[in-house]
Design a protein around this motif. Structure first.
Motif, PDB file in Angstrom:
ATOM      1  N   GLU A 261       0.838  -1.200   0.000  1.00 27.26           N
ATOM      2  CA  GLU A 261       0.000   0.000   0.000  1.00 27.26           C
ATOM      3  C   GLU A 261       0.872   1.250   0.000  1.00 27.26           C
ATOM      4  O   GLU A 261       1.998   1.236   0.489  1.00 27.26           O
ATOM      5  N   THR A 262       0.339   2.331  -0.559  1.00 23.71           N
ATOM      6  CA  THR A 262       1.096   3.592  -0.556  1.00 23.71           C
ATOM      7  C   THR A 262       0.222   4.728  -0.046  1.00 23.71           C
ATOM      8  O   THR A 262      -0.988   4.598   0.043  1.00 23.71           O
TER       9      THR A 262
ATOM     10  N   ASP B 247      -4.742  10.513   6.484  1.00 30.30           N
ATOM     11  CA  ASP B 247      -5.405   9.352   7.042  1.00 30.30           C
ATOM     12  C   ASP B 247      -4.991   8.100   6.278  1.00 30.30           C
ATOM     13  O   ASP B 247      -4.983   8.086   5.056  1.00 30.30           O
TER      14      ASP B 247
ATOM     15  N   THR C 142      -6.223   4.912   7.424  1.00 34.03           N
ATOM     16  CA  THR C 142      -7.031   3.791   7.907  1.00 34.03           C
ATOM     17  C   THR C 142      -7.491   2.903   6.765  1.00 34.03           C
ATOM     18  O   THR C 142      -7.609   1.697   6.929  1.00 34.03           O
ATOM     19  N   ALA C 143      -7.737   3.496   5.598  1.00 33.51           N
ATOM     20  CA  ALA C 143      -8.191   2.677   4.477  1.00 33.51           C
ATOM     21  C   ALA C 143      -7.135   1.635   4.131  1.00 33.51           C
ATOM     22  O   ALA C 143      -7.432   0.444   4.005  1.00 33.51           O
ATOM     23  N   GLN C 144      -5.880   2.097   4.011  1.00 32.85           N
ATOM     24  CA  GLN C 144      -4.808   1.169   3.686  1.00 32.85           C
ATOM     25  C   GLN C 144      -4.649   0.109   4.775  1.00 32.85           C
ATOM     26  O   GLN C 144      -4.470  -1.079   4.501  1.00 32.85           O
TER      27      GLN C 144
ATOM     28  N   THR D  50      -6.879  -0.876   6.979  1.00 33.99           N
ATOM     29  CA  THR D  50      -8.032  -1.776   7.011  1.00 33.99           C
ATOM     30  C   THR D  50      -7.829  -2.902   6.017  1.00 33.99           C
ATOM     31  O   THR D  50      -8.097  -4.072   6.303  1.00 33.99           O
ATOM     32  N   LYS D  51      -7.322  -2.531   4.856  1.00 30.82           N
ATOM     33  CA  LYS D  51      -7.047  -3.526   3.834  1.00 30.82           C
ATOM     34  C   LYS D  51      -6.024  -4.536   4.363  1.00 30.82           C
ATOM     35  O   LYS D  51      -6.170  -5.747   4.194  1.00 30.82           O
TER      36      LYS D  51
ATOM     37  N   LYS E  54      -5.427  -5.199   7.432  1.00 36.91           N
ATOM     38  CA  LYS E  54      -6.053  -5.972   8.510  1.00 36.91           C
ATOM     39  C   LYS E  54      -6.783  -7.176   7.932  1.00 36.91           C
ATOM     40  O   LYS E  54      -6.892  -8.233   8.571  1.00 36.91           O
TER      41      LYS E  54
ATOM     42  N   LEU F  15      -7.304   1.105  14.777  1.00 38.29           N
ATOM     43  CA  LEU F  15      -7.960  -0.059  14.193  1.00 38.29           C
ATOM     44  C   LEU F  15      -7.739  -1.313  15.024  1.00 38.29           C
ATOM     45  O   LEU F  15      -8.253  -2.373  14.699  1.00 38.29           O
TER      46      LEU F  15
END
Lengths: 255, 320, 377, 297
Positions: C194-195, C202, C204-206, C208-209, C211, C237
């Motif tokens: 992820e970058t 933020d 969290t999206a990366q 969450t992925k 996770k 998270l």
């Protein structure tokens, strides 16, 4: 009687639920001056906009010399020979008076950006004729002396003449004038009437939207009266002046 | 008339030609090279903004496309400079054409945002395509420009190349402005509806001038890439688009010399202010603020007003 | 023109007879003092200013005062090119230290190669010295060595699945490359890649992925403050797998900003932050302790690894000047054959094939415990 | 992590960030309505809000609520002062000139912040703890709820102001037709001042709420300003509701784009959506036809 040059057949224009033009029929004969009059909101400017392709009619058609022009884009209609002026003068303020009129030659010339950039001989010859024609039409409207003034600096009455000169430079078949006398004094209006006569004598068909009744009665060969987007009356000035419907709309109902 | 019209350019050309002879220092030459490059980019943008009245916040994208196109072709695929240049121009023009057709229906701030979005998307893609462009680490090893066996491999030679290109483009641009197409272009600024009524194909013309200005930006980018011999996406981010726009406004919109003046000021000012260290930013901002507030027509407008004033005074004295 | 002259008056007083006659030795420095990389450039500038003052106060170099001309690149490549040109042609410096960022370094390389002036970069990217450029050196440790240290640690902890996060900067991209390249060598699979942008707010999206994958550790590679957010979002998270940071984490501020979230994060770094825990036998300890003490006293702020890069670069140049004088060619040759130079980032040994001079031993695996940086057990 | 909780997580993230974009977008909208210009310094107000708050609470040790109110007030005054110094003195300025003035202003603000607070990042304590709230496997920070709450409060206050107060109605009248507004006795110049003050205040509130989550530094303003600008335009320039919806939308698209497609291209995805929307609806989601014209460019 000369033949019909511009013909409108059941022209209708709706904005949302509002009917601005209601199934309008009329024809304009070659070489005449036709005036379009009517109270505010009667659809005069909408009619001009439909004729010049600013908006397309909802239904119906307009033909120039027998070929349909309604639905074409503004610049395409201009190319076919309809030139116009605007209710509030739309001069190109960043240019000189002469350059404004030279823009009028756009449809009659053809050098593109590349030819211009390279300053080819063809382009330079063309440029010279554009300039000559521009000066000629400036003289027609009587602004020859102002040629190199910035257009933004001339007074409003002069701007209206400049707009007419610019339209003439396109050597149009039909010239549409949208309230050319608005904001002019009596003297200027009289001169404008004379100029319109000259233009008709040049063989150009003139359609004029105007509030100044004196001017209209003076110059128009035929008058189209609009009310609520419909044709109220159509005929010679004498006929219109005698028409009870027109009198009713303009002067209120006589009991 | 022709001579009178070209006199400022001829004087400018002479000055540009002799300047480096007394100024051999690569630092100063480097500054002048950058001013030349930015002047070329602003010239195109000025054509679009100052004359045709269309805003663009995405011109950095075309600058980058130009730089990357010749950079990649010459450095990675060993293509000669001239064919690479032609390829760069074609690629940029094609992309600008597509973007122009899509975006130029928009007006004002909407056009600004759309071009901004395009610029940012190009920037993100240049960053992300690491395998192809080198990504954020950039593309190194771009060779010097070589035309017909002559290599522009020193600051001195490059200086002449840049300013020769500038003067050439200036002549072409001035020709356009004073021609049928140029007048049509200037109409757009005042009234599109009147322009259309005069038979000008507004959409086509807008796309044309957009493509043309994109090509100018690409040419500037090409020169930049080969002058630094390195290019990274960072040198063409949104702030660069904004900087080009600022150069035009500060220098004078709708005046070809305005772009040059703006480019010179915005390049020189930070150099002169660097002695102020951390105060540089605030001083730079303040100077910009003052210029724009008090010279709304830009430096060129200010000079013209001053010139007119002097002429009037001299004349008045002559009469009196 | 920006000239910061550090010919201290004290020095003039003490040894006026020598110094007045002696030409100052000129060294150029280009740092991103303002702009987006200012957080890196500022400690570099401060360090160089301080070091030059110290040297001049102690009598200069063989009696010659040291003049360091510091230029601000703003982290901008075009500006860097101008500044380097100025240093070379107007100031006629014997050597250049900096620039701060990898991108600006790459832009400066062709200039110094052509002018034949040695440049010691303070940027980390592998590309700077691979392939070897005759006139270019660098002081920060190599990405590859940092990666190796992390992967070794993972092996030790019996972790084989890693999720990679990196910023879209030169530093982030270079690290991401090395992480991917060296993973097979250590039997590690990368399950997420992820970058994020350097100014992103933020992640969290990366995360969450990540996770959602079976990753056993997260490796984050960035140098800008945005990496603090990774730790905070990870905590939010409730992700409990270990987090490795790169050597770009070399600023105590980053850990402080993250608060609790920084606890037990692992990162390879020079020994600067762990100086208190080093045994007295450590060769670097006196250098580190002195630098840290002087810096924190003078600037009332924490040291960072970035300042250390500049310390090493200037110290190397000063040693060369002391040995061979202000001759660019000789300085270059001297640095290239320099062995066992004790610096802040490690013990440098340069050679014709290696212009980085450090190996993975210059890294210690550090962690944060109770808000303090300590060596990881 | 189940797909559902992932989706909810992305939604939380998107709405949190989107709320900030929405507030910045609102700031743009208010100034645009009063003056027709795009205020490039809008993002700097957000930065200043966060920085002033840090200074008041961390250095002067003021309690949080006092710090909040004071910071918003201080930035509001800065916004108003900026208008008085840089916008007010100009006679008949062109829109583009005004835009460049705000751009220059943003550089000055940035430079001043750098001088005052240096280049490092600053954090703030969360308003009410850092323990995340877990909902269906997704987590949200209490601070995010604060941000969303502040957005709701700002929107409610603005709605009340524009619909039920004389001044608010005057402002609306002004945005519709400044000439007519001045004819009925509304002081247009004062409205412009007010618009800058209000935008600055809203930006500051956003910045203060945001700082605990993301930290603040002197050059964070530009990017936030950019996103807010996109929100304002996507929503339909001059339309506050549109700006809020568009701001939230951009936040959510970014978050889902990063989560499901590619974090590398997440900004490109959001901008791509923006482009497509504009090409389909050239005046934004809720914009009127007229708004697409620059007032006098």
């Amino acid at each position: 009687m000369a033949e019909t040059i511009l013909e409108a057949v059941r022209v209708r224009k709706e904005f949302g639920g509002l009917v601005a033009l209601c199934d309008l029929d009329f024809g304009v004969r070659r070489g005449t001056v036709t005036a379009v009059i009517g109270p505010n909101g009667a659809g005069k400017t909408t009619l001009i906009n439909v004729m010049t392709g600013v908006t397309a009619p909802t239904s119906g058609s307009i033909a120039l010399n027998g070929s349909i022009i309604s639905g074409l884009k503004s610049h395409e209609i201009a190319r076919l020979g309809i030139a116009r002026t605007f209710q509030t003068a739309q001069i190109f303020s960043a240019m000189t008076v002469l350059e404004n009129v030279m823009v009028g030659r756009h449809t009659k010339t053809g050098c593109g950006m590349i030819a211009s950039a390279l300053s080819l001989g063809r382009m330079r010859r063309e440029e010279r004729t554009i300039c000559d024609k521009g000066l000629y039409y400036l003289d027609v409207v009587g602004l020859g002396a102002l040629a190199h003034q910035p257009a933004a600096s001339v007074p409003i009455g002069t701007q209206r003449l400049l707009e007419i000169g610019r339209a003439l430079a396109a050597e149009p078949v039909v010239l549409l004038l949208d309230e050319p006398a608005a904001g002019l004094n009596t003297q200027e209006t009289r001169a404008l009437g004379k100029l319109i006569g000259t233009i008709r004598d040049m063989g150009i068909t003139v359609i004029i939207v105007e509030h100044d009744m004196e001017l209209v009665m003076d110059i128009a060969d035929e008058i189209l009266v609009l009310n609520f987007g419909s044709r109220l009356a159509w005929g010679t000035p004498e006929h219109i002046q005698a028409s009870p419907e027109v009198i009713e709309v303009y002067l209120g109902k006589e009991d | 008339m022709a001579i009178k019209r070209h006199l400022p350019l001829m004087l400018f050309g002479c000055a540009a030609a002799v300047l480096p002879l007394g100024l051999k220092d690569p630092y100063y030459l480097g500054i002048l090279v950058f001013i030349g490059i930015f002047s070329i980019a602003t010239m195109g943008l000025n054509l679009l903004m100052g004359y045709a009245g269309q805003i663009s916040l995405g011109h950095a994208a075309f600058y980058a496309l130009g730089a990357y196109a010749t950079g990649l072709l010459t450095a990675k695929y060993n293509v000669h400079f001239l064919p690479a240049l032609i390829a760069a121009i074609i690629v940029t023009a094609a992309i600008a054409y597509v973007i122009g057709i899509a975006c130029l229906r928009l007006k004002g701030h909407y056009l600004a945002v759309a071009t901004l979005a395009v610029g940012e998307i190009v920037f993100i893609c240049l960053n992300a395509a690491v395998g192809f462009t080198g990504g954020p680490s950039g593309l190194a090893g771009i060779p010097s420009i070589e035309i017909g066996g002559f290599s522009f491999d020193s600051d001195f030679k490059f200086y002449y190349l840049v300013w020769a290109v500038f003067i050439l483009l200036f002549i072409l641009t001035a020709n356009i402005i004073n021609s049928r197409s140029g007048r049509a272009l200037r109409c757009l600024h005042s009234s599109e509806i009147a322009a259309a009524a005069m038979g000008i194909n507004v959409t086509k013309l807008k796309v044309q001038v957009f493509v043309l200005s994109a090509v100018y930006a690409a040419l500037a980018g090409v020169l930049y890439g080969h002058s630094v011999t390195f290019i990274s996406p960072q040198s063409s981010d949104l702030m660069f688009s904004v900087k080009l726009l600022t150069m035009i406004v500060v220098g004078g919109m709708g005046n070809l010399w305005g772009g040059v003046l703006g480019a010179a000021l915005l390049t020189l000012l930070p150099e002169m202010l660097s002695a102020f260290h951390d105060y540089e930013l605030i001083i730079y901002g303040s100077i910009l603020l003052v210029i724009v507030m008090f010279l709304p027509d830009g430096l060129m407008g200010g000079f013209e007003a001053l010139g007119n004033k002097i002429i009037r005074k001299v004349r008045a004295r002559g009469r009196g | 023109m920006k000239k910061i002259v550090f010919a201290a008056s004290l020095c003039l007083l003490l040894c006026s007879s020598i110094v007045r006659a002696a030409e100052p030795y000129k060294v150029g420095a280009v740092f991103a003092v303002t702009g987006p990389a200012a957080l890196l450039g500022e400690p570099e500038r401060n360090t160089v200013m301080m070091l030059a003052e110290q040297i001049n106060a102690a009598g200069g170099i063989n009696g010659h005062p040291l003049e360091v001309i510091i230029e601000d690149t703003e982290g901008d490549e075009a500006k860097t090119v101008l500044k380097v040109k100025k240093l070379i042609s107007s100031d006629k410096v014997a050597a250049i230290i900096g620039p701060t960022r990898s991108g600006t370094t790459m832009a400066a390389i062709p200039l110094v190669e052509k002018a034949q002036i040695p440049m010691i970069s303070c940027a980390a990217a592998e590309d700077i010295v691979k392939p070897v450029k005759k006139w270019v050196f660098k002081t920060p440790q190599s990405d590859a060595d940092a990666v190796r240290r992390i992967y070794e640690k993972m092996k030790e902890m019996k972790l084989t699945k890693a999720a990679v996060m990196s910023g879209t900067t030169g530093f982030g991209t270079a690290g991401r490359d090395q992480l991917k390249k060296l993973a097979p060598e250590y039997g590690i699979t990368i399950v997420a890649d992820e970058t994020y942008g350097p100014k992103d707010t933020d992640m969290t999206a990366q995360l969450t992925k990540i996770k959602g994958t079976d990753a056993q550790a997260i490796i984050n590679w960035e140098i800008v403050p945005a990496q603090t957010t990774v730790m905070k979002n990870k905590k939010q998270l409730g992700i409990t797998i270990p987090l490795f940071q790169s050597h770009g984490f070399g600023n105590i501020k980053y850990a402080q900003d993250a608060g609790d979230a920084a606890e037990s994060v692992l990162f390879p770094c020079g020994l600067l932050f762990a100086v208190d825990t080093l045994p007295d036998s450590n060769l670097q300890k006196p250098v580190l302790a002195a630098y840290r003490k002087a810096y924190e006293e003078k600037f009332k702020t924490d040291v960072s690894a970035f300042g250390g890069y500049a310390w090493d670069a200037l110290s190397l140049v000063v040693e060369a000047l002391r040995a061979v004088g202000p001759d660019s060619v000789k300085i270059r040759d001297y640095i290239e054959q320099k062995k066992n130079f004790v610096g802040v980032s490690g013990i440098f040994s340069y050679s014709a094939e290696d212009h980085c001079g450090l190996n993975k031993m210059s890294f210690a695996m550090l962690t944060i415990k109770d808000g303090k940086i300590v060596v990881a057990k | 992590m189940s797909l559902l909780s992932q989706v909810i997580q992305f939604l939380f993230t998107g709405i949190t960030i989107g709320s900030i974009y929405a507030m910045v977008g609102l700031g743009f909208t208010i100034i645009y309505n009063a003056t027709g210009i795009i205020n490039f310094a809008q993002g700097e107000f957000v930065m200043l809000g966060g920085m002033v708050m840090v200074w008041l609470t961390a250095v002067l040790h003021l309690p949080l609520p006092v710090g909040f109110v004071l910071s918003v007030l201080i930035v509001t005054v800065i916004g108003a002062a900026f208008e008085r110094v840089a916008i007010y003195p100009l006679k008949k300025p062109k829109v583009l000139i005004l835009i460049i003035i705000t751009l220059a202003g943003s550089i000055v603000f940035k430079g001043a912040a750098m001088l005052l607070w240096g280049k490092q990042t600053y954090g703030l304590p969360h308003f009410s703890g850092e323990a995340p709230i877990v909902i269906l496997g997704a987590t949200i920070l209490p601070q995010a709820l604060w941000i969303i709450g502040i957005l709701i409060a700002v929107v409610a206050l603005l709605a009340f102001f524009f619909n039920f107060t004389m001044l608010g109605k005057a402002m609306r009248a002004c945005s519709i037709n400044p000439v007519a507004a001045s004819l009925v006795g509304i002081n247009v110049k004062r409205i412009v001042l007010l618009s800058f003050a209000m935008s600055a205040g809203i930006g500051a509130a956003a910045g203060i709420a945001f700082t605990p989550i993301v930290l603040m530094e002197f050059d964070r303003g530009a990017l936030l300003g950019l996103k807010g600008f996109c929100a304002a335009v996507l929503g339909g320039l001059g339309n506050g509701t549109g700006a809020v919806i568009a701001g939230l939308l951009i936040g959510v698209i970014e978050s889902f784009g990063a989560g499901f497609i590619s974090s590398e291209y997440k900004d490109a995805i959001a901008l791509g959506v923006l482009l497509i929307v504009l090409l389909v609806r050239p005046s934004g989601i809720m914009g009127g036809r007229e708004a697409s014209k620059l007032k006098e460019f």
